[in-house]
Write a protein that holds these residues in place. Sequence first.
Motif, PDB file in Angstrom:
ATOM      1  N   ASP A   3       0.376  -1.103  -0.295  1.00  0.00           N
ATOM      2  CA  ASP A   3      -0.190   0.250  -0.126  1.00  0.00           C
ATOM      3  C   ASP A   3       0.855   1.474   0.404  1.00  0.00           C
ATOM      4  O   ASP A   3       1.969   1.730   0.280  1.00  0.00           O
ATOM      5  N   SER A   4       0.080   2.240  -0.278  1.00  0.00           N
ATOM      6  CA  SER A   4       1.086   3.923  -0.417  1.00  0.00           C
ATOM      7  C   SER A   4       1.390   4.213   1.232  1.00  0.00           C
ATOM      8  O   SER A   4       0.814   3.611   2.233  1.00  0.00           O
ATOM      9  N   VAL A   5       2.216   4.191   0.983  1.00  0.00           N
ATOM     10  CA  VAL A   5       2.547   4.303   2.416  1.00  0.00           C
ATOM     11  C   VAL A   5       4.161   6.196   2.268  1.00  0.00           C
ATOM     12  O   VAL A   5       4.567   6.633   1.356  1.00  0.00           O
ATOM     13  N   LYS A   6       3.843   6.718   3.947  1.00  0.00           N
ATOM     14  CA  LYS A   6       4.498   8.085   4.221  1.00  0.00           C
ATOM     15  C   LYS A   6       6.303   7.750   4.898  1.00  0.00           C
ATOM     16  O   LYS A   6       5.901   7.021   5.563  1.00  0.00           O
ATOM     17  N   TYR A   7       6.828   8.920   4.215  1.00  0.00           N
ATOM     18  CA  TYR A   7       7.835   8.833   5.323  1.00  0.00           C
ATOM     19  C   TYR A   7       8.083  10.020   5.914  1.00  0.00           C
ATOM     20  O   TYR A   7       7.574  11.208   5.246  1.00  0.00           O
ATOM     21  N   MET A 252      15.759   7.204   3.658  1.00  0.00           N
ATOM     22  CA  MET A 252      14.747   6.810   4.925  1.00  0.00           C
ATOM     23  C   MET A 252      13.822   5.264   3.562  1.00  0.00           C
ATOM     24  O   MET A 252      13.838   3.996   4.226  1.00  0.00           O
ATOM     25  N   ALA A 253      13.265   5.887   2.372  1.00  0.00           N
ATOM     26  CA  ALA A 253      12.600   5.011   1.665  1.00  0.00           C
ATOM     27  C   ALA A 253      13.614   3.878   0.681  1.00  0.00           C
ATOM     28  O   ALA A 253      12.910   2.596   0.054  1.00  0.00           O
ATOM     29  N   GLY A 254      14.582   4.258   1.365  1.00  0.00           N
ATOM     30  CA  GLY A 254      15.887   3.217   0.087  1.00  0.00           C
ATOM     31  C   GLY A 254      16.094   3.381  -1.004  1.00  0.00           C
ATOM     32  O   GLY A 254      16.455   1.957  -2.216  1.00  0.00           O
ATOM     33  N   ASP A 255      15.611   4.556  -1.114  1.00  0.00           N
ATOM     34  CA  ASP A 255      15.950   4.458  -2.639  1.00  0.00           C
ATOM     35  C   ASP A 255      16.087   5.721  -3.535  1.00  0.00           C
ATOM     36  O   ASP A 255      16.183   6.720  -2.306  1.00  0.00           O
ATOM     37  N   SER A 256      16.238   6.386  -4.725  1.00  0.00           N
ATOM     38  CA  SER A 256      16.767   7.502  -5.606  1.00  0.00           C
ATOM     39  C   SER A 256      16.121   7.598  -6.950  1.00  0.00           C
ATOM     40  O   SER A 256      15.592   6.652  -6.954  1.00  0.00           O
ATOM     41  N   PRO A 257      15.734   9.179  -6.831  1.00  0.00           N
ATOM     42  CA  PRO A 257      14.979   9.125  -7.921  1.00  0.00           C
ATOM     43  C   PRO A 257      16.110   9.349  -8.648  1.00  0.00           C
ATOM     44  O   PRO A 257      16.713   9.633  -9.145  1.00  0.00           O
ATOM     45  N   ASP A 258      15.514   8.171  -9.909  1.00  0.00           N
ATOM     46  CA  ASP A 258      15.975   8.922 -11.219  1.00  0.00           C
ATOM     47  C   ASP A 258      15.146   9.773 -12.328  1.00  0.00           C
ATOM     48  O   ASP A 258      15.904  10.842 -12.992  1.00  0.00           O
ATOM     49  N   VAL A 259      14.087  11.224 -11.977  1.00  0.00           N
ATOM     50  CA  VAL A 259      13.035  11.841 -11.776  1.00  0.00           C
ATOM     51  C   VAL A 259      12.807  12.441 -11.328  1.00  0.00           C
ATOM     52  O   VAL A 259      12.506  11.900 -10.512  1.00  0.00           O
ATOM     53  N   VAL A 260      13.496  14.156 -11.294  1.00  0.00           N
ATOM     54  CA  VAL A 260      12.301  14.794 -10.374  1.00  0.00           C
ATOM     55  C   VAL A 260      11.509  15.619 -11.008  1.00  0.00           C
ATOM     56  O   VAL A 260      11.992  16.134 -12.066  1.00  0.00           O
ATOM     57  N   ILE A 261      10.544  15.884 -11.223  1.00  0.00           N
ATOM     58  CA  ILE A 261       9.055  16.748 -11.208  1.00  0.00           C
ATOM     59  C   ILE A 261       8.215  17.618 -10.593  1.00  0.00           C
ATOM     60  O   ILE A 261       8.226  17.617  -9.199  1.00  0.00           O
ATOM     61  N   ALA A 262       8.416  19.332 -11.295  1.00  0.00           N
ATOM     62  CA  ALA A 262       7.775  19.916 -10.403  1.00  0.00           C
ATOM     63  C   ALA A 262       7.074  20.980 -11.328  1.00  0.00           C
ATOM     64  O   ALA A 262       7.471  21.081 -12.560  1.00  0.00           O
TER      65      ALA A 262
END
Lengths: 452, 452
Positions: A3-7, A252-262
């Motif tokens: 499920d969706s999870v918040k950090y 914290m999520a053990g991940d890192s973005p390949d793409v950042v969008i705003a």
Amino acid sequence: MTDSVKYLLAEDQMPKAWYNLAADLPVPLPPPLHPGTGQPLGPDDLAPIFPMAVIAQEMTTERWVDIPEPVREVYRLWRPSPLVRARRLEKALDTPARIYFKYEGVSPAGSHKPNTAVPQAFYNKQEGVKRLSTETGAGQWGSSLAFAGSLFGLEVEVFMVKISYNQKPYRRALMETYGARCIASPSPLTNAGRAVLEKSPDSNGSLGIAISEAVEVAAGCDDTKYALGSVLNHVCLHQTVIGEEAMVQMEMAGDSPDVVIACTGGGSNFAGLAFPYIRENLKGAKVRIVAVEPASCPTLTRGRYAYDFGDTGHLTPLVKMHTLGSTFMPPGSHSGGLRYHGMAPMVSHVKELGLCDAKSYAQTECFAAAVQFARAEGIVPAPESSHAVKGAIDEALACKAEGKGRTILFNLSGHGHFDMQAYTDFFSGKLRDPDFAADELEAALGALPKVG
Amino acid sequence: MTDSVKYLLAEDQMPKAWYNLAADLPVPLPPPLHPGTGQPLGPDDLAPIFPMAVIAQEMTTERWVDIPEPVREVYRLWRPSPLVRARRLEKALDTPARIYFKYEGVSPAGSHKPNTAVPQAFYNKQEGVKRLSTETGAGQWGSSLAFAGSLFGLEVEVFMVKISYNQKPYRRALMETYGARCIASPSPLTNAGRAVLEKSPDSNGSLGIAISEAVEVAAGCDDTKYALGSVLNHVCLHQTVIGEEAMVQMEMAGDSPDVVIACTGGGSNFAGLAFPYIRENLKGAKVRIVAVEPASCPTLTRGRYAYDFGDTGHLTPLVKMHTLGSTFMPPGSHSGGLRYHGMAPMVSHVKELGLCDAKSYAQTECFAAAVQFARAEGIVPAPESSHAVKGAIDEALACKAEGKGRTILFNLSGHGHFDMQAYTDFFSGKLRDPDFAADELEAALGALPKVG
């Protein structure tokens, strides 16, 4: 976990300093110019309308600027803001992509704007200012400054574009709840307003006119200063709490973005999320950075990089930015916060240096994306933020087509609770994609000031 | 630290079970009665409109009821909710009292209602139900069930009292954004609706009529069940996550409440915060528990404790509760969520046993309190929640008068983003305190059913 999870971060993990990209730019930012002399602007030129601490932040090239403790104390009312892994949206899209969003709608005013309204109010209070004047279009910025003013005991006077003043009475009620005075612009209270009313008594107003009125009030009163909610360097600086927090949360999520969008209007929410990632890219990271803007106001994708005025009344300094021309009138849309002819000079500079990409979307496809998002994740996005949602969904669908599981991070800059008329129009089929007048753009670009 | 501060729990500190006060009541709750036979109701009587898991929870006297993992996963979208020490408000009031509030407006629908909408949707989905029908007044409940339905893939049909349907198009837009179908009640879709329209084609509707329509739809379709947003035991049960979290957070703050305050309409947000504290009182603690209700609908303070119908159409079972009489029409107010003739039987029972106090306030004094709160803490309260704010401010001022520093905890059950018209009316001086028709109350109490 399916499920969706918040950090969430602890309060002591909230950044203690804002990050200033100016310290790391490979080419320095072109300076703002005095509109009379054509010479680079000095601090004294800005002193009549901004407090010295803000002017110093506008011009500094220090890498880190300490966040004063009283500002951090107010930030704690809603910060650190959550980062959410949108697993429900991923499932709805059936994509191998991992989608994360940083959610700035948890602030009392409902968007990222208080991140800069609070320090601006604080610095003004510290320098003995009694009153702040500003302009607002859709009302996100005006209500954020009203909120910040109420906390620091400053009077706040908001010139609200008259058509919004009449169409969005609830944003006005929010500003009044925070104790601000909200004035329909053009107003009879200023020379700028009276001049417009004399020619066009029924004028609907524009952001350009409202800026002129707010600046005039600040310039004419010793105890009053002006506050701007986007575009300027110090505003981009204050927003970097978004990206600094997001980085820790992605870890914290053990991940890192390949793409950042705003999404980008004046550029500050984009700067807030993206600038810390651009810093890492300059050190060798390879994160793709994407600015998303409305097709009806395509500053970064169809504008020219040139010196231009920040307002239609030509009272502001000249700044080098992507611009549609200060005389260009973007067609009406429900994303009032993105309806600006220019762009933050620092965001424009970053784009020119090839440090970010830009793309544009029509508003109906953004609303369709926002509804899909709301049904999956529960949060109703602001129309402005829906552009980032659309960008993220498109990227996730590209991942699906390629069979690749990239990590996507986007900034959900605010909620749409005060924009439900836009959703009503969307559901009833009344929402249209405004035509873009390419010939008007040509004319406006032809009328750019001859400087720089 | 001199500033307001929030106490946050980690996700694994979210309660794993709901607390059921029925297990600890010194006197058992009087049973609901079948309106035809006058006999206590059995599970089979409720089976046509509720799923079996919900009926079991309605009747259980187990102390703890496990929260299913899929429900906890959805809760994580906004829970644990923050507890805030309102130091700015304390300062504004210059009170020695310590004021804390639990904030339930962080849920996607903006109030505590999703705490029960989510499990109700889950249990229905588990039992193969395809569609939920419900009624809504102001729209808080309807939008919460719409949200929950969207997450579990259930169709949701909301009968919205026609006057609200017309006056609050943005709440309707929110329900539609979540994919629900929103119908103005009385509608031509049901016998109950058609009967009203035949007599009064221009009827504004009422909660009683809307309940009848929603129940009729559920009773008449095999794949459709009915969901109620307050009053019933299982709804109070689901809301206890509020109080269980608050207890842990008060411990984090190194404090414990002398007085606990919540507003009451149907009673569920009060139950949610108060029942866990009543459990501790039954074990020897001495926390004062205060229910706050509108003076225009003073169920607990001026109603009679008697068996009555839950709706005006007399389709529901008879329940023993504080009631103004099911034929009593509370005057219009901006707190639609508190405008109900009855009260949760469990809350009424608790009041009869002397386990809580009750007081009432007029709406204008509640709005004044809400504005004071917003200017200090940044959050704009829902009109319903403003009653609790007023109760807390009054208590804090009493502390000031006595020179005593008691600890006050109240439930800020939701935000007012969709209720800004009420604030606009308040600022323009249009908001009035409706007259209370004591003679109409007498008549309605005289017409109570003769049972029990």
